[in-house]
Design a protein around this motif. Sequence first.
Motif, PDB file in Angstrom:
ATOM      1  N   MET A  65      -4.879  -2.632   3.558  1.00  0.00           N
ATOM      2  CA  MET A  65      -3.931  -2.840   2.457  1.00  0.00           C
ATOM      3  C   MET A  65      -2.590  -3.360   2.951  1.00  0.00           C
ATOM      4  SD  MET A  65      -5.148  -2.369  -0.429  1.00  0.00           S
ATOM      5  CE  MET A  65      -6.920  -2.437  -0.454  1.00  0.00           C
ATOM      6  N   ARG A  66      -2.140  -2.846   4.096  1.00  0.00           N
ATOM      7  CA  ARG A  66      -0.849  -3.311   4.609  1.00  0.00           C
ATOM      8  C   ARG A  66      -0.980  -4.568   5.437  1.00  0.00           C
ATOM      9  NH1 ARG A  66       3.021   1.021   7.036  1.00  0.00           N
ATOM     10  NH2 ARG A  66       1.492   0.993   8.717  1.00  0.00           N
ATOM     11  N   LEU A  72      -3.446 -12.147  -1.781  1.00  0.00           N
ATOM     12  CA  LEU A  72      -4.848 -12.302  -1.398  1.00  0.00           C
ATOM     13  C   LEU A  72      -5.711 -11.221  -2.050  1.00  0.00           C
ATOM     14  CD1 LEU A  72      -7.148 -13.449   0.419  1.00  0.00           C
ATOM     15  CD2 LEU A  72      -6.376 -11.866   2.179  1.00  0.00           C
ATOM     16  N   GLN A  73      -5.199 -10.006  -2.065  1.00  0.00           N
ATOM     17  CA  GLN A  73      -5.960  -8.895  -2.642  1.00  0.00           C
ATOM     18  C   GLN A  73      -6.193  -9.116  -4.140  1.00  0.00           C
ATOM     19  OE1 GLN A  73      -3.592  -5.477  -1.522  1.00  0.00           O
ATOM     20  NE2 GLN A  73      -3.740  -6.006   0.647  1.00  0.00           N
ATOM     21  N   LEU A  74      -5.161  -9.619  -4.815  1.00  0.00           N
ATOM     22  CA  LEU A  74      -5.292  -9.916  -6.252  1.00  0.00           C
ATOM     23  C   LEU A  74      -6.378 -10.961  -6.492  1.00  0.00           C
ATOM     24  CD1 LEU A  74      -1.701 -10.348  -7.739  1.00  0.00           C
ATOM     25  CD2 LEU A  74      -3.562  -9.003  -8.714  1.00  0.00           C
ATOM     26  N   ILE A  75      -6.304 -12.056  -5.719  1.00  0.00           N
ATOM     27  CA  ILE A  75      -7.262 -13.144  -5.876  1.00  0.00           C
ATOM     28  C   ILE A  75      -8.669 -12.646  -5.548  1.00  0.00           C
ATOM     29  CG2 ILE A  75      -7.951 -15.392  -4.935  1.00  0.00           C
ATOM     30  CD1 ILE A  75      -4.938 -15.962  -4.540  1.00  0.00           C
ATOM     31  N   PHE A  76      -8.750 -11.808  -4.497  1.00  0.00           N
ATOM     32  CA  PHE A  76     -10.041 -11.263  -4.071  1.00  0.00           C
ATOM     33  C   PHE A  76     -10.673 -10.437  -5.200  1.00  0.00           C
ATOM     34  CE2 PHE A  76     -12.681  -8.023  -2.057  1.00  0.00           C
ATOM     35  CZ  PHE A  76     -13.458  -8.789  -1.205  1.00  0.00           C
ATOM     36  N   VAL A  77      -9.870  -9.575  -5.823  1.00  0.00           N
ATOM     37  CA  VAL A  77     -10.415  -8.709  -6.871  1.00  0.00           C
ATOM     38  C   VAL A  77     -10.832  -9.520  -8.093  1.00  0.00           C
ATOM     39  CG1 VAL A  77      -9.858  -6.859  -8.522  1.00  0.00           C
ATOM     40  CG2 VAL A  77      -9.167  -6.645  -6.131  1.00  0.00           C
ATOM     41  N   LEU A  95      -4.157  -4.262 -12.103  1.00  0.00           N
ATOM     42  CA  LEU A  95      -3.810  -2.860 -11.846  1.00  0.00           C
ATOM     43  C   LEU A  95      -4.562  -2.315 -10.636  1.00  0.00           C
ATOM     44  CD1 LEU A  95      -3.460  -0.854 -15.161  1.00  0.00           C
ATOM     45  CD2 LEU A  95      -1.745  -1.431 -13.448  1.00  0.00           C
ATOM     46  N   PHE A  96      -5.863  -2.637 -10.556  1.00  0.00           N
ATOM     47  CA  PHE A  96      -6.685  -2.148  -9.454  1.00  0.00           C
ATOM     48  C   PHE A  96      -6.074  -2.563  -8.112  1.00  0.00           C
ATOM     49  CE2 PHE A  96     -10.469  -2.576  -6.661  1.00  0.00           C
ATOM     50  CZ  PHE A  96     -10.928  -1.264  -6.731  1.00  0.00           C
ATOM     51  N   SER A 164       5.334  -9.984 -10.393  1.00  0.00           N
ATOM     52  CA  SER A 164       5.276 -11.401 -10.795  1.00  0.00           C
ATOM     53  C   SER A 164       4.062 -12.115 -10.182  1.00  0.00           C
ATOM     54  CB  SER A 164       6.560 -12.114 -10.376  1.00  0.00           C
ATOM     55  OG  SER A 164       6.684 -12.091  -8.971  1.00  0.00           O
ATOM     56  N   LEU A 165       3.440 -11.504  -9.151  1.00  0.00           N
ATOM     57  CA  LEU A 165       2.277 -12.147  -8.528  1.00  0.00           C
ATOM     58  C   LEU A 165       1.088 -12.236  -9.480  1.00  0.00           C
ATOM     59  CD1 LEU A 165       2.345 -10.470  -4.991  1.00  0.00           C
ATOM     60  CD2 LEU A 165       3.030 -12.790  -5.583  1.00  0.00           C
ATOM     61  N   VAL A 166       1.083 -11.393 -10.524  1.00  0.00           N
ATOM     62  CA  VAL A 166      -0.086 -11.382 -11.404  1.00  0.00           C
ATOM     63  C   VAL A 166      -0.277 -12.717 -12.106  1.00  0.00           C
ATOM     64  CG1 VAL A 166       0.035  -8.905 -11.842  1.00  0.00           C
ATOM     65  CG2 VAL A 166       1.143 -10.483 -13.438  1.00  0.00           C
TER      66      VAL A 166
END
Lengths: 220, 206
Positions: A65-66, A72-77, A95-96, A164-166
Motif C-alpha cells: 500500500m505504501r 495505480l491502486q485506484l486504476i487497478f481496482v 472507497l475500497f 481528487s484522484l478519483v
Amino acid sequence: MQEVERIMKYVMQILPALLSGTGMTLRIFCWTLVLSLPLGILVAVGELSKFNPLEWLVRFYVWIMRGTPLLLQLIFVFYGLPLIHIVFPRYQAALFAFVLNYAAYFAEIFRGGLQSVPQGQFEAAKVLRLSHWQALQHVIIPQVVKIVLPSIGNEVINLVKDSSLVYVIGLGDLLRAGNVAMARDVTMVPLLLVGLIYLALISLCAFAQRKLEAHFSYYK
Amino acid sequence: MLEIKNLNKSFNGRPILRDLSCQIPTGGILTVVGPSGAGKTTLLRIIAGLETKDSGQLLLNGQAIKQGQIGVVFQDFNLFPNLSVLQNVALAPELVLKKTKDEAQQTAKHLLTQLQMAEYQDQYPYQLSGGQKQRVAIARALAMQPAVLCYDEPTSALDPNLRRAVGDLILGLQKTGLTQLIITHDMAFTQQIDQQVLRIKPLAEE
C-alpha cells in the motif's frame, strides 16, 4: 464593473456543479476516514502481534500500500480487477482503494505512537494490577492519541487533496467539475474556484486539528 | 516476613543472581547495595513480578507471593502523565480494588496529605519536581495496600538535600508496619537508613 458582474454571474452559474462535486469529494473523504481509522488500529495491533504469520501478512499489506501509487491502486481496482471478474461500481471501487491505502498509513502512525509510550508505563500499570484493557483504556491510549494527532492531521489534509484522484475512474468530484467547466467555457475561473473550495475544506480540517491538539495540551 | 530462598536468574546463559537468599521481617527494611550490573534491579523486578525467576522461592509469611502484595516505586517513578496527581493515586484502587470513586479519592487524598502532597492533587506530573513525583509514586503504591514496598534507586533522581527527607519518609513508613526493600548504590543513604543490608556483587562470567 461590468466585467465583475459578468464574472459573478458566471460563478453563480457554475457553482451548483462545483458544489455537487464537493459533495462527492466530501463523501469519499468522510467514508474513507470513518473506515480507515479503525482498520488502521487493527492493522497496527497486527503489526505488533507476536503471532508471526499475522505480522508478516500485515507487513506485506503495508509494504504494498505504501510502496505503490494510490493512483495505480485506484486504476487497478476499477479497470484491473474486472479482468479477473471482480467488478466494483465506480464509487465502491474508489472507497475500497482509498480505505485500504489510508489504513496502511494510519497503521504506521498508530504503531509508532504505541511504541513511543515508554515501557515503564506498561510496567507501572502491571504492578498496580490494572488489566491489559484497563491499562490501554486509561493510560496508554490517551497518550497514544496525543502523540499521533499531528501526524493524523497531516494525513487527513492529504486525504482531502488525494480524493481528487478519483476523477481517473470517472467519478464526478470537485476537481472534475472544475475541469469540465474550464474545458467547456475556456476560462480559468472554475479552477480558481476549485482551489478556493479546497482551501476552505482544508482550513476547516486544520482548525479542527488545532482544537483537538489544544484539548490534549493539558499535560506534557 | 518476606523470604527469598535460593533465587537464580540468568539472561541468555549469563548468570545474574545465583542462590540468593535473604529474609526481611515484617515491618523491617532491607537495603540491597552493590555496583551497577550486580543484579539489584533484576532482583526487584523478579519480586515485583515484572521478570520471571529461573528457580528459587519467594515467600510472604510462608506463602508464595501473589500479585498485588508488592508495591513498587520505580527509579523514574513512571507516573501516568495524562492523569492528575489525585487520579494517579486513585485510579488503581477504583479499577482494581473496586472502590467507589469517592472512596478511592478519599483514600488518595488522605495518603497525599500524609506525604505533604495534598496541595498538588490537581496538578499533572510534568508540573512536579523529582522529589514531589517520588512522593506521588509512593502514595500511588500505598493506595493498593501492599505488604511490601520496593524502591529502585530512590535517591538517584533527587537533589542531595532531598535524600535525607526520603530517608526520613521511609523510616516514618516503617512505623506503620510496612515492610520495605530498597535498591541503592548510595552508601550515605544506606548509612542513614541503618538497618539490614544485603550486599550483592556482579557474578564473574564463566
